[in-house]
Design an enzyme around this catalytic site. Structure first.
Site, short mmCIF file in Angstrom:
data_model
loop_
_atom_site.label_atom_id
_atom_site.label_comp_id
_atom_site.label_asym_id
_atom_site.label_seq_id
_atom_site.Cartn_x
_atom_site.Cartn_y
_atom_site.Cartn_z
CG HIS A 124 -1.94 1.24 1.37
ND1 HIS A 124 -1.58 2.36 1.55
CD2 HIS A 124 -3.16 1.07 0.82
CE1 HIS A 124 -2.69 3.22 1.58
NE2 HIS A 124 -3.46 2.47 1.24
CG ASP A 125 1.62 3.12 3.25
OD1 ASP A 125 0.69 3.57 2.51
OD2 ASP A 125 1.89 3.60 4.43
CB THR A 126 6.29 -0.11 -0.23
OG1 THR A 126 5.40 -1.22 0.12
CG2 THR A 126 6.72 0.26 1.10
#
Length: 424
Positions: A220-222
């Site tokens: 999600h954040d990567t």
């Protein structure tokens, strides 16, 4: 919003900005997937007592691992996913939809904090009705049954950096249901990754499992490569561990949705594990599936009742073919699939712009398990989809859905019962 709540939200936002400014590198949070770690904030001090297994027709245990926001082609081009596909059955026409575990997404279209009233049934009701054990395991959730919108923890990948918002409630699928979060026994089954390690070592891993990696390990954040590194660390050792994966285990690795909203919401999905017939390993299945298929496949496997919602809509809830063959369920062929990338506003009780109450399910529906519709006490069965009032824009009168909560809500006990005339 209180000053304390504002501070938490600012901290979450600043942590995300800091992460975005610096490329992250995967670091194992523990020495192995079955080794508890202080990086998960709290150690497990309990284990489940699930020793009895209800036999299924195609599998006796299912483990579902959901990753985030990645197009099919992106995942398919990543070596680790290609390697997994060679070991299992690649579902090439599997599509994402939001919030499937109640058989509908109920108009949800944002990341606000919601809850669903206890008279609305979900997958847990179907499982417990047949005596099937279950649990969800949430990486970096601070404690069992944690209720708040999110939580930060020490950045184990970059010691000395600011705390990171590893856990977000929106990826914890069952805590949103009051029938789970406000039930003293059920809520104990919303567990951490340290609990997962403890349950496996103690031989009490349930039959139905939902696994959510943290906000960096799920991509999600990567990036997809970051998530691939996580799977190499966490999943690959478990595939060869008979306490997790044996000849009766189905493991599904998939993504919640595609990243590109202008294309069909087809996501990479692999069916793995010992329950996959040997002749199907390394092959593909182009049957139209969605996340609702995870409901219908489980229903068919154990002969469960159904929710009377999209889980009984044959167009979007085909049963995994190898399970359909063993259970006698007939899938449907769809020449023109519906558009699953829903970017507009759809009426529902979790939508303040186009609010309508929760409607009763179709009580005459029959699902893949052959059973009747399971409803919970207190449901107004007379309020059907055809009798709902027109959608109401609550924002226009400076209001929100009665099922939306403040981010500062930290316990199900803080929920204010709905007193609105539009509530079920």
């Amino acid at each position: 919003m209180s000053p304390a709540s504002l501070l938490v939200l600012l901290l979450l936002a600043s942590s995300r900005l800091a992460a975005a400014a610096t490329a992250q590198v995967f670091a194992p949070p523990s020495k192995g997937p079955l080794v508890q770690t202080a990086n998960y904030t709290s150690f497990s001090n309990s284990t489940l007592n699930d020793r009895k297994a209800v036999p299924g027709k195609a599998f006796n245990r299912i483990i579902q691992i959901w990753l985030e926001n990645t197009d099919f082609a992106t995942a398919a081009s990543t070596p680790i996913f290609g390697s997994l596909a060679e070991q299992g059955l690649l579902l090439t026409n599997y599509n994402g939809i939001s919030l499937p575990w109640g058989g509908d997404f109920f108009g949800l279209h944002d990341d606000s904090m919601y809850h669903i009233p206890s008279n609305i049934s979900c997958v847990v009701d179907l499982l417990e009705d047949k005596g099937i054990s279950w649990a969800t395991y949430q990486e970096n959730m601070p404690t069992d049954a944690f209720y708040s919108i999110g939580a930060t923890a020490s950045n184990y990948a970059s010691p000395g950096s600011a705390p990171y918002p590893y856990y977000m409630r929106k990826h914890n699928p069952l805590v949103i249901y009051d029938s789970v979060s406000q039930d003293a026994e059920r809520v104990k089954r919303i567990r951490t990754f340290n609990d997962f390690a403890n349950d496996v070592v103690n031989g009490s891993l349930p039959q139905w499992n939902f696994v959510t990696p943290n906000m960096v390990n799920d991509a999600h954040d990567t990036t997809i490569d970051f998530a691939a590194s996580f799977l190499e660390y966490w999943l690959l050792p478990l595939l060869t561990d008979p306490r997790v994966n044996n000849e009766e285990t189905l493991i599904v690795v998939t993504f919640d949705e595609a990243e590109t909203f202008t294309i069909q919401n087809t996501v990479f999905a692999i069916a793995l594990g010992g329950a996959i017939p040997i002749n199907l390993r390394g092959t593909t299945d182009n049957t139209l599936y969605t996340h609702y298929s995870l409901l219908s496949t489980v229903q068919a496997n154990w002969g469960l009742k159904n929710l009377g919602r999209q889980d009984t809509n044959a167009t979007v809830s085909n049963v995994f073919s190898f399970v359909a063959e063993k259970t006698g369920y007939k899938n449907v062929h769809v020449d023109t699939p519906p558009q699953f990338n829903l970017t507009g506003i759809f009426p529902g009780p979790l939508n303040s712009i186009a609010f309508v109450p929760f409607a009763a399910p179709n009580l005459k529906a029959r699902g893949a398990g052959g059973g009747s519709v399971l409803t919970r006490p207190g449901l107004n069965t007379k309020l059907t989809a055809s009798s709902l009032p027109p959608p109401v824009n609550l924002n226009a009168v400076n209001a929100t859905s009665p099922w939306q909560m403040s981010p500062e809500t930290t316990s199900a006990k803080n929920i204010i019962p709905c007193a609105n005339a539009l509530c079920p």
